[in-house]
Design a protein around this motif. Structure first.
Motif, PDB file in Angstrom:
ATOM      1  N   UNK A 177      -3.149  -8.646  -8.040  1.00  0.00           N
ATOM      2  CA  UNK A 177      -2.864  -7.851  -6.838  1.00  0.00           C
ATOM      3  C   UNK A 177      -3.128  -6.368  -7.107  1.00  0.00           C
ATOM      4  N   UNK A 178      -2.719  -5.890  -8.271  1.00  0.00           N
ATOM      5  CA  UNK A 178      -2.995  -4.490  -8.623  1.00  0.00           C
ATOM      6  C   UNK A 178      -4.501  -4.232  -8.645  1.00  0.00           C
ATOM      7  N   UNK A 179      -5.269  -5.179  -9.159  1.00  0.00           N
ATOM      8  CA  UNK A 179      -6.723  -5.025  -9.203  1.00  0.00           C
ATOM      9  C   UNK A 179      -7.312  -4.990  -7.791  1.00  0.00           C
ATOM     10  N   UNK A 180      -6.746  -5.751  -6.873  1.00  0.00           N
ATOM     11  CA  UNK A 180      -7.212  -5.738  -5.488  1.00  0.00           C
ATOM     12  C   UNK A 180      -6.986  -4.357  -4.859  1.00  0.00           C
ATOM     13  N   UNK A 181      -5.826  -3.765  -5.123  1.00  0.00           N
ATOM     14  CA  UNK A 181      -5.544  -2.421  -4.618  1.00  0.00           C
ATOM     15  C   UNK A 181      -6.427  -1.388  -5.316  1.00  0.00           C
ATOM     16  N   UNK A 182      -6.700  -1.590  -6.602  1.00  0.00           N
ATOM     17  CA  UNK A 182      -7.626  -0.706  -7.308  1.00  0.00           C
ATOM     18  C   UNK A 182      -8.986  -0.703  -6.612  1.00  0.00           C
ATOM     19  N   UNK A 183      -9.464  -1.885  -6.240  1.00  0.00           N
ATOM     20  CA  UNK A 183     -10.754  -2.007  -5.574  1.00  0.00           C
ATOM     21  C   UNK A 183     -10.745  -1.255  -4.251  1.00  0.00           C
ATOM     22  N   UNK A 184      -9.640  -1.375  -3.504  1.00  0.00           N
ATOM     23  CA  UNK A 184      -9.540  -0.656  -2.229  1.00  0.00           C
ATOM     24  C   UNK A 184      -9.662   0.845  -2.444  1.00  0.00           C
ATOM     25  N   UNK A 185      -9.011   1.344  -3.473  1.00  0.00           N
ATOM     26  CA  UNK A 185      -9.062   2.777  -3.738  1.00  0.00           C
ATOM     27  C   UNK A 185     -10.435   3.209  -4.244  1.00  0.00           C
ATOM     28  N   UNK A 186     -11.045   2.386  -5.074  1.00  0.00           N
ATOM     29  CA  UNK A 186     -12.364   2.737  -5.624  1.00  0.00           C
ATOM     30  C   UNK A 186     -13.448   2.717  -4.548  1.00  0.00           C
ATOM     31  N   UNK A 187     -13.414   1.710  -3.679  1.00  0.00           N
ATOM     32  CA  UNK A 187     -14.471   1.561  -2.682  1.00  0.00           C
ATOM     33  C   UNK A 187     -14.251   2.421  -1.444  1.00  0.00           C
ATOM     34  N   UNK A 188     -12.972   2.570  -1.052  1.00  0.00           N
ATOM     35  CA  UNK A 188     -12.703   3.211   0.237  1.00  0.00           C
ATOM     36  C   UNK A 188     -11.786   4.424   0.158  1.00  0.00           C
ATOM     37  N   UNK A 189     -11.237   4.729  -1.017  1.00  0.00           N
ATOM     38  CA  UNK A 189     -10.492   5.964  -1.197  1.00  0.00           C
ATOM     39  C   UNK A 189      -8.990   5.895  -1.052  1.00  0.00           C
ATOM     40  N   UNK A 190      -8.446   4.745  -0.699  1.00  0.00           N
ATOM     41  CA  UNK A 190      -6.996   4.636  -0.554  1.00  0.00           C
ATOM     42  C   UNK A 190      -6.622   3.419   0.257  1.00  0.00           C
ATOM     43  N   UNK A 191      -5.345   3.297   0.587  1.00  0.00           N
ATOM     44  CA  UNK A 191      -4.848   2.168   1.379  1.00  0.00           C
ATOM     45  C   UNK A 191      -3.876   2.696   2.435  1.00  0.00           C
ATOM     46  N   UNK A 192      -4.094   2.292   3.688  1.00  0.00           N
ATOM     47  CA  UNK A 192      -3.238   2.712   4.796  1.00  0.00           C
ATOM     48  C   UNK A 192      -2.485   1.561   5.446  1.00  0.00           C
ATOM     49  N   UNK A 193      -2.982   0.359   5.310  1.00  0.00           N
ATOM     50  CA  UNK A 193      -2.332  -0.801   5.927  1.00  0.00           C
ATOM     51  C   UNK A 193      -2.443  -1.993   4.985  1.00  0.00           C
ATOM     52  N   UNK A 194      -1.369  -2.749   4.893  1.00  0.00           N
ATOM     53  CA  UNK A 194      -1.345  -3.961   4.084  1.00  0.00           C
ATOM     54  C   UNK A 194      -0.816  -5.092   4.950  1.00  0.00           C
ATOM     55  N   UNK A 195      -1.602  -6.150   5.073  1.00  0.00           N
ATOM     56  CA  UNK A 195      -1.197  -7.329   5.840  1.00  0.00           C
ATOM     57  C   UNK A 195      -1.177  -8.511   4.889  1.00  0.00           C
ATOM     58  N   UNK A 196       0.009  -9.048   4.634  1.00  0.00           N
ATOM     59  CA  UNK A 196       0.131 -10.157   3.689  1.00  0.00           C
ATOM     60  C   UNK A 196       0.142 -11.475   4.459  1.00  0.00           C
ATOM     61  N   UNK A 197      -1.059 -12.015   4.665  1.00  0.00           N
ATOM     62  CA  UNK A 197      -1.218 -13.233   5.452  1.00  0.00           C
ATOM     63  C   UNK A 197      -1.360 -14.479   4.603  1.00  0.00           C
ATOM     64  N   UNK A 198      -1.392 -14.335   3.284  1.00  0.00           N
ATOM     65  CA  UNK A 198      -1.535 -15.495   2.407  1.00  0.00           C
ATOM     66  C   UNK A 198      -0.270 -16.350   2.465  1.00  0.00           C
ATOM     67  N   UNK A 199      -0.450 -17.656   2.520  1.00  0.00           N
ATOM     68  CA  UNK A 199       0.707 -18.544   2.531  1.00  0.00           C
ATOM     69  C   UNK A 199       0.292 -19.983   2.330  1.00  0.00           C
ATOM     70  N   UNK A 200       1.254 -20.805   1.912  1.00  0.00           N
ATOM     71  CA  UNK A 200       1.026 -22.243   1.768  1.00  0.00           C
ATOM     72  C   UNK A 200       2.168 -22.986   2.448  1.00  0.00           C
ATOM     73  N   UNK A 201       1.882 -24.225   2.865  1.00  0.00           N
ATOM     74  CA  UNK A 201       2.886 -25.016   3.579  1.00  0.00           C
ATOM     75  C   UNK A 201       2.773 -26.475   3.184  1.00  0.00           C
ATOM     76  N   UNK A 202       3.890 -27.063   2.794  1.00  0.00           N
ATOM     77  CA  UNK A 202       3.999 -28.501   2.563  1.00  0.00           C
ATOM     78  C   UNK A 202       5.156 -29.014   3.395  1.00  0.00           C
TER      79      UNK A 202
END
Length: 242
Positions: free
Chosen positions: A67-92
């Motif tokens: 997850x930290x690496x994903x945020x690193x990528x956001x900062x490297x490619x686009x300069x920062x992060x303004x919105x985070x949407x956590x849509x990942x999920x699993x269901x059984x």
């Protein structure tokens, strides 16, 4: 200034619709995905073909290093992060008496730990004036048999999210939960027969299943300047089913 959004679970279903809609609204988007690089690449291609900016990032939301690496990528490619949407999920789905405890652990790892991991990184990385949206489910209120494990994990998400909103006092950051009802995605329809799906579609007064676009429109509003006065809320997007 261009705003930047990180969307986990962005390769399919509601998460995909959110990523595409946020891009159409002018956000650069990091499309987070767990394992299907091809699907995530399709979302990036769709966004860029429409004139937007996007990049795919593989990350298990329960793994803090990924997850930290994903945020690193956001900062490297686009300069920062303004919105985070956590849509990942699993269901059984299973009655409690028959519930596979390993499946329960997997749901809690992704749905609960994953929410904490992504929220923790958001707290450390979001620029002031940003937004966080987590995803719950209207099943926490519907209390349908076989949904106990999944609903319990999402009830934990709701509780943590509303506390998180208060912890970010002073930074002009909003934190909300969106709780869709039955939505026409494979996440909902897999394992259900046509009669069950039709019956559930008739339950809301609006008499249809939700669509990924329904949830995406709401999330886009919540992370926009127009939605910034909405904070610390769980919003049930379900056509009035409850």
């Amino acid at each position: 200034m261009e705003r930047v959004a990180v969307v986990t679970g962005g390769s399919r279903g509601i998460g995909r619709a959110i990523a595409v809609k946020l891009a159409a609204a002018g956000n650069a988007v990091v499309v987070g995905y767990a394992g299907n690089a091809a699907l995530a690449g399709e979302v990036v291609t769709e966004i860029t073909a429409a004139g937007g900016r996007a990049v795919a990032a593989q990350a298990d939301v329960a793994d803090e290093k990924q997850v930290a690496a994903m945020f690193d990528l956001a900062q490297e490619r686009f300069g920062g992060v303004d919105a985070v949407v956590n849509s990942a999920g699993v269901m059984t789905l299973a009655p409690i008496a028959d519930l596979d405890l390993e499946a329960l652990d997997e749901m809690w790892r992704t749905n609960v730990r994953g929410t904490f991991v992504v929220s923790r990184e958001a707290a450390r990385r979001l620029r002031d004036g940003g937004s966080v949206v987590t995803m719950s489910t209207s099943v926490t209120a519907l209390q349908m048999p076989t949904y106990a494990g999944y609903a319990a994990s999402k009830a934990a998400v709701e509780a943590a999210t509303l506390i998180f909103a208060r912890e970010l006092r002073g930074r002009d950051i909003t934190v909300n939960t969106v709780a869709p009802g039955p939505t026409d995605t494979s996440f909902f329809t897999d394992g259900k027969d046509a009669e069950t799906i039709a019956r559930m579609a008739k339950q809301p007064p609006l008499e249809r299943l939700g669509t990924p676009a329904d949830a995406a429109e709401l999330v886009t509003f919540l992370v926009s300047p127009q939605g910034h006065w909405v904070n610390g809320q769980t919003i049930r997007s379900n056509g009035g089913i409850i």
